[in-house]
Design a protein around this motif. Structure first.
Motif, PDB file in Angstrom:
ATOM      1  N   GLY A   1       8.263 -14.515  12.330  1.00 57.14           N
ATOM      2  CA  GLY A   1       8.418 -13.892  11.023  1.00 57.14           C
ATOM      3  C   GLY A   1       7.261 -14.089  10.071  1.00 57.14           C
ATOM      4  N   ILE A   2       6.333 -14.985  10.366  1.00 55.86           N
ATOM      5  CA  ILE A   2       5.172 -15.213   9.502  1.00 55.86           C
ATOM      6  C   ILE A   2       4.237 -14.009   9.560  1.00 55.86           C
ATOM      7  N   VAL A   3       3.705 -13.616   8.393  1.00 52.25           N
ATOM      8  CA  VAL A   3       2.808 -12.463   8.302  1.00 52.25           C
ATOM      9  C   VAL A   3       1.465 -12.913   7.735  1.00 52.25           C
ATOM     10  N   TYR A   4       0.382 -12.520   8.392  1.00 54.89           N
ATOM     11  CA  TYR A   4      -0.967 -12.802   7.917  1.00 54.89           C
ATOM     12  C   TYR A   4      -1.646 -11.485   7.558  1.00 54.89           C
ATOM     13  N   ILE A   5      -2.307 -11.473   6.385  1.00 49.72           N
ATOM     14  CA  ILE A   5      -3.034 -10.294   5.920  1.00 49.72           C
ATOM     15  C   ILE A   5      -4.461 -10.713   5.603  1.00 49.72           C
TER      16      ILE A   5
ATOM     17  N   SER B   1      -6.338  -1.183  -2.546  1.00 50.08           N
ATOM     18  CA  SER B   1      -6.187  -1.223  -1.095  1.00 50.08           C
ATOM     19  C   SER B   1      -7.427  -1.866  -0.503  1.00 50.08           C
ATOM     20  N   ARG B   2      -7.254  -2.503   0.656  1.00 53.25           N
ATOM     21  CA  ARG B   2      -8.347  -3.172   1.340  1.00 53.25           C
ATOM     22  C   ARG B   2      -8.554  -2.515   2.695  1.00 53.25           C
ATOM     23  N   LYS B   3      -9.636  -1.750   2.817  1.00 52.19           N
ATOM     24  CA  LYS B   3      -9.884  -0.999   4.039  1.00 52.19           C
ATOM     25  C   LYS B   3     -10.251  -1.898   5.211  1.00 52.19           C
ATOM     26  N   ASP B   4     -10.728  -3.125   4.920  1.00 54.81           N
ATOM     27  CA  ASP B   4     -11.150  -4.015   5.992  1.00 54.81           C
ATOM     28  C   ASP B   4     -10.068  -5.016   6.386  1.00 54.81           C
ATOM     29  N   PHE B   5      -8.862  -4.889   5.836  1.00 48.58           N
ATOM     30  CA  PHE B   5      -7.789  -5.836   6.109  1.00 48.58           C
ATOM     31  C   PHE B   5      -6.886  -5.339   7.238  1.00 48.58           C
TER      32      PHE B   5
ATOM     33  N   ASP C   1      -2.219  -4.990  -1.503  1.00 50.64           N
ATOM     34  CA  ASP C   1      -2.195  -6.424  -1.786  1.00 50.64           C
ATOM     35  C   ASP C   1      -0.862  -7.086  -1.464  1.00 50.64           C
ATOM     36  N   ASN C   2       0.239  -6.356  -1.583  1.00 53.37           N
ATOM     37  CA  ASN C   2       1.550  -6.963  -1.360  1.00 53.37           C
ATOM     38  C   ASN C   2       2.027  -6.845   0.085  1.00 53.37           C
ATOM     39  N   GLY C   3       1.144  -6.414   0.990  1.00 54.77           N
ATOM     40  CA  GLY C   3       1.505  -6.323   2.396  1.00 54.77           C
ATOM     41  C   GLY C   3       2.052  -4.978   2.821  1.00 54.77           C
TER      42      GLY C   3
END
Length: 267
Positions: free
Chosen positions: A35-39, A23-27, A80-82
């Protein structure tokens, strides 16, 4: 003995399914209206734009007018997979509970059906607290007599998350009172009483606000009452009872999260 062994086997399964996931705590997660997703890590969201550094080290500048949802890093556990979990915010919970196996050791199975509705909040990433209500039907054997009970429970609920994995294991407990809910189809008369349930479960991450949740707990309900039976000779028997209904309950449900902060932009 067999039922206790079954319980510990199921409990071990619950925790063993919680495979560690990065997991990414800063993301943060930003979903656009198209519909586009940015992580990635948001470096600036002042004004009318959001600058985000993606996981592949590229940077993107997003117009806030195009944003549909914005999950802030300090309120979200991003994988990682959103998929993600909420750290804070309101929660709305619905679950159905049933008796997974018979724990009476009598050879005569009894059933349970529990519906639960819960409103609460996530606190400081590791905790969830709330108030719940529902409907519960239980069959029980008391001194060889089968009784049927119905309750409308109201209870306080607490949950502690053990980790930040994609499949988050947790411990929970609830304490409340089951109010009598008799029906004309049951030939009995019983009063409500104190109830308690404690156990463990798994909360599954999702790309949406709705997440699947499963738990296994031990349920206790105090009851006093009177029930009428007809024996083999056709005689009526009145039975007064005062007892604890005790059993394991497998709960399957969904939980919806409403974040504390939502992106607001005036066009």
């Amino acid at each position: 003995m067999i039922n206790r062994l079954t319980f510990f086997v199921l409990l071990s399964f619950v925790f063993n399914t919680a495979v560690c996931q990065t997991s990414r705590k800063d993301f943060s997660i930003i979903k656009l209206r198209n519909g586009i997703v940015y992580i990635g890590q948001v470096t600036d969201d002042s004004g009318g734009q959001i600058k985000i550094n993606l996981a592949d080290d590229n940077s993107v500048i997003i117009d806030k007018k195009k944003v549909k949802t914005y999950h802030y890093a300090d309120e979200t556990i991003v994988h990682d997979n959103g998929k993600y979990h909420a750290k804070v915010g309101d929660l709305y919970h619905f679950s159905f509970g049933m008796k997974p196996f018979d724990s009476s050791n009598t050879g005569e199975p009894t059933i349970s059906s529990h519906l639960s509705f819960l409103y609460g909040q996530y606190y400081k990433n590791k905790y969830a607290l709330g108030l719940g209500f529902g409907f519960e039907f239980n069959e029980a054997l008391i001194n060889g007599f089968r009784i049927d009970t119905q309750f409308f429970p109201i209870y306080g609920y607490g949950r502690y998350y053990i980790s930040e994995d994609k499949r988050r294991p947790f411990l929970y407990g609830r304490l409340g009172y089951g109010f009598q809910a008799n029906s004309s189809e049951f030939n009995n008369d019983h009063e409500g009483g104190v109830q308690f349930q404690a156990g463990a479960g798994i909360h599954f991450a999702s790309r949406k606000k709705t997440r699947f949740i499963v738990s296994l707990g031990f349920h206790q309900q105090h009851v006093t009452g009177n029930e009428k039976f007809i024996d083999e000779l056709g005689s009526e028997i009145n039975v007064n009872y005062k007892a604890w209904i005790r059993r394991f309950v497998l709960n399957l449900g969904f939980e919806i999260n409403k974040p504390n902060r939502q992106l607001r932009y005036k066009y």
